[in-house]
Design a protein around this motif. Sequence first.
Motif, PDB file in Angstrom:
ATOM      1  N   ALA A 158       0.835  -1.203   0.000  1.00 52.36           N
ATOM      2  CA  ALA A 158       0.000   0.000   0.000  1.00 52.36           C
ATOM      3  C   ALA A 158       0.867   1.249   0.000  1.00 52.36           C
ATOM      4  CB  ALA A 158      -0.927  -0.009   1.211  1.00 52.36           C
ATOM      5  N   GLU A 159       1.952   1.227   0.779  1.00 50.83           N
ATOM      6  CA  GLU A 159       2.840   2.391   0.843  1.00 50.83           C
ATOM      7  C   GLU A 159       3.512   2.660  -0.501  1.00 50.83           C
ATOM      8  OE1 GLU A 159       4.000   1.842   5.591  1.00 50.83           O
ATOM      9  OE2 GLU A 159       5.511   1.532   4.048  1.00 50.83           O
ATOM     10  N   LYS A 203       2.100   1.981  -3.314  1.00 47.98           N
ATOM     11  CA  LYS A 203       1.007   2.190  -4.283  1.00 47.98           C
ATOM     12  C   LYS A 203       0.937   1.077  -5.326  1.00 47.98           C
ATOM     13  CE  LYS A 203       0.651   7.203  -3.704  1.00 47.98           C
ATOM     14  NZ  LYS A 203       1.337   7.197  -2.406  1.00 47.98           N
ATOM     15  N   ARG A 245      -0.995  -1.878  -6.886  1.00 54.04           N
ATOM     16  CA  ARG A 245      -2.415  -2.175  -6.974  1.00 54.04           C
ATOM     17  C   ARG A 245      -2.653  -3.687  -7.044  1.00 54.04           C
ATOM     18  NH1 ARG A 245      -5.632   1.845 -10.858  1.00 54.04           N
ATOM     19  NH2 ARG A 245      -7.322   0.755  -9.760  1.00 54.04           N
TER      20      ARG A 245
END
Length: 251
Positions: A130-131, A133, A135
């Motif tokens: 998530a950090e 980014k 997907r």
Amino acid sequence: MTLQDFFRENNKVALGFSGGVDSSYLLYAATKYGADVQAYFVKSQFQPEFELEDARRLADEVGAGLCIMELDALCDPDVARNPEDRCYYCKNNVFGNILAQAAKDGYSVIIDGTNASDDASDRPGTRALAEMKVRSPLRECGLTKDDVRRLSREAGLFTWNKPSYACLATRIPHGEEITDDKLHRVEGAENVLRMMGFSDFRVRKRGDTGLIQVPECQMVSVIRLREEIALGIRPYFEKIALDLEGRKAHD
């Protein structure tokens, strides 16, 4: 959103590819829906050789490009010391290298095979993704592990019934330093069971003992073949034990 929608909106992607069920189906879907997809397989001490062989086979069958990147997983001391959140540091290392190479190759959207069944709250590696980014189209489209297996079977992918496989580092208890020798011993012991026809198993390092974990349905076979198994695993572990509770599917 469907995967077709996703790849229509993101038609140039780099995939962190493991050769497992989820990322294999994702690679197939990307090619099916006409995306420009490049798969990146990071080969480190944490992946056994058969995973690389499966990745090569799948990429070849779906006609996708495959970049194999060599990585020393233990060069990061936070990974080698093996804390509870080791996966956070490992994912940072792996996907940091993928992001850098993908950028050089002209890819800005990075995807991975996390599905809607994966519990993000219990996965430090998910926080790292998530950090950065990264997907996860399968999760974004609500596709569970069962969905992915069904769709993979319908697509004729050989990975559809491949057992879930956690990296070799999971065989060493948290807090115990990970070394090349320990990983080699685990991989060698597991290769013995694999060559004997067992599947969905683990050999965990517990001191000088190799703890064999198999699904309950295979336990009778382990006991029946105990002498041959012991002979094969002895070069890797001084002692051998069988977990009578059977293998749990979470790792």
